[in-house]
Design an enzyme around this catalytic site. Sequence first.
Site, PDB file in Angstrom:
ATOM      1  N   HIS A 178      51.674  53.686  32.417  1.00 53.23           N
ATOM      2  CA  HIS A 178      52.891  53.575  33.227  1.00 53.23           C
ATOM      3  C   HIS A 178      52.885  52.254  33.984  1.00 53.23           C
ATOM      4  CE1 HIS A 178      53.752  58.175  33.585  1.00 53.23           C
ATOM      5  NE2 HIS A 178      53.594  57.766  32.345  1.00 53.23           N
ATOM      6  N   TYR A 195      57.742  60.354  43.037  1.00 51.65           N
ATOM      7  CA  TYR A 195      57.300  60.818  44.353  1.00 51.65           C
ATOM      8  C   TYR A 195      58.563  61.025  45.177  1.00 51.65           C
ATOM      9  CZ  TYR A 195      52.395  59.695  43.511  1.00 51.65           C
ATOM     10  OH  TYR A 195      51.122  59.684  43.025  1.00 51.65           O
ATOM     11  N   PRO A 221      45.551  64.379  47.703  1.00 50.57           N
ATOM     12  CA  PRO A 221      45.850  63.825  46.378  1.00 50.57           C
ATOM     13  C   PRO A 221      47.057  62.882  46.322  1.00 50.57           C
ATOM     14  CG  PRO A 221      46.402  66.161  46.483  1.00 50.57           C
ATOM     15  CD  PRO A 221      45.721  65.835  47.758  1.00 50.57           C
ATOM     16  N   LYS A 232      43.731  59.113  44.316  1.00 49.17           N
ATOM     17  CA  LYS A 232      42.475  58.349  44.396  1.00 49.17           C
ATOM     18  C   LYS A 232      41.210  59.157  44.086  1.00 49.17           C
ATOM     19  CE  LYS A 232      44.182  54.482  45.457  1.00 49.17           C
ATOM     20  NZ  LYS A 232      44.505  53.858  44.200  1.00 49.17           N
ATOM     21  N   TYR A 283      47.942  51.446  45.175  1.00 50.15           N
ATOM     22  CA  TYR A 283      48.044  52.528  44.191  1.00 50.15           C
ATOM     23  C   TYR A 283      47.264  52.188  42.922  1.00 50.15           C
ATOM     24  CZ  TYR A 283      50.071  56.632  41.995  1.00 50.15           C
ATOM     25  OH  TYR A 283      50.232  57.859  41.391  1.00 50.15           O
TER      26      TYR A 283
END
Length: 400
Positions: free
Chosen positions: A74, A202, A291, A295, A383
Amino acid sequence: MTLRTSVGIIGAGPAGVLLAHLLHRAGIESVVLENRSRDYVERRVRAGVLEPGSAQLLRDAGVGDRLDREGLEHGGIHLRFGGESHRIDFKELTGRGIFVYGQQEVVKDLVQARIDAGAPILFEAEAREIRGIDEQRPSILFSYQGHQEWLECDYVAACDGSHGIGRATMLARGAVMYERNYPHAWLGILAATPPAADELIYAYHERGFALHSMRSPTVSRLYLQVPSGETLEEWPVERIWSALRQRLNEPLLEEGEILDVGITAMTSLVIEPMQSGRLFLAGDSAHIVPPTGAKGMNLALADVAVLAAALTERIKGGRSETMSSYTVNCLQRVWRAEYFSNFMTQLLHREPLEDDFDNRLHLAQLRYLTSSSAASRSLAENYTGAATGTVALAKSGLDS
Ligand SMILES: Cc1cc2nc3c(=O)[nH]c(=O)nc-3n(C[C@H](O)[C@H](O)[C@H](O)COP(=O)(O)OP(=O)(O)OC[C@H]3O[C@@H](n4cnc5c(N)ncnc54)[C@H](O)[C@@H]3O)c2cc1C
């Protein structure tokens, strides 16, 4: 019976099996003790996002073929809030994407590599006590096939997650635990339904957070923020799908058979130090992140890359500098990931007593993150692991 080896590894999660594999490649013997069955660890659905550094670590260790074939690369994520949808383009902002590949698949690949190498991994073998970590030959008492056995070793790596004996042993020796519990939990489902979007979503919603993720073109992984202490009885299937559609703003999200469902509490936790005598903690035994920042598995893999390098330098090269600085070498990366995971959690979740003022603060920060290239880049760097240092550390683990 007493078994002997160089490194006794407790736990066959991502940390334990990768450590065993890296040591094997360096010509160092180890024995892995895992209290669950092989089938159970290979089916346990948990994390699914690999930073590019973690993916490269697996490739360099010779276990990246299936990841490259079946993993989904992605280039960014979508952020949804207040009826808006914005894409954070990781590739453009950092030159790096992420890989979606289930944790159980990583474990499956590494267990298979261990078995192919003919190296010892004992399932349904429960470690009960670690003794003698200040002595030359520490040992692990474990139960296996109805008997109590000893595993004598030079070093013990406790990769036994949040409820293992490694952390308890370290705390009994005076280690400090820094901890934060959140008032919310994640209800997660794995469903036989095609993903509604090609990348992770998200979503911040005034009723709570939701995450849309996937494992394959036909299987989706979906999460909802629920109050901590909530039980599955309070979430009949209809309620789950309706909340997902509303919070994700995906009215056409297709229902599918629920293959797995569970509620996970959210905690931030770090144990300092991560080493005492000949005992080392790695992965969730040493630290837990909520979560939201994706990570947990990445930290576990990066820890053991550092640990494998340190043990190799000590056992093969006779040098102990890297081994004695294991904690220092890990903690900077760990706390960076703790910060980012806490930041993402606070940004995207509603706290129980929040009011309209707080709601507008969340929206203001989300608008800033999606409209400022500096703020978007910061999110992308964290991220993808560029800011958490996983890549460099993973590489140093292999170079030794
Ligand atoms: C329920 C749950 C859901 C999660 N979901 C997500 C998610 O959606 N996204 C995300 O990014 N992260 C998630 N995480 C975090 C991520 O999965 C962990 O960070 C990752 O599993 C850490 O790997 P590890 O090898 O350190 O520990 P683990 O994977 O926990 O492995 C530890 C192993 O040790 C074994 N063990 C424990 N005690 C003993 C003993 N006494 N003797 C022998 N063996 C023992 C356990 O059975 C286990 O196999 C989740 C974690 C949990 C617990």
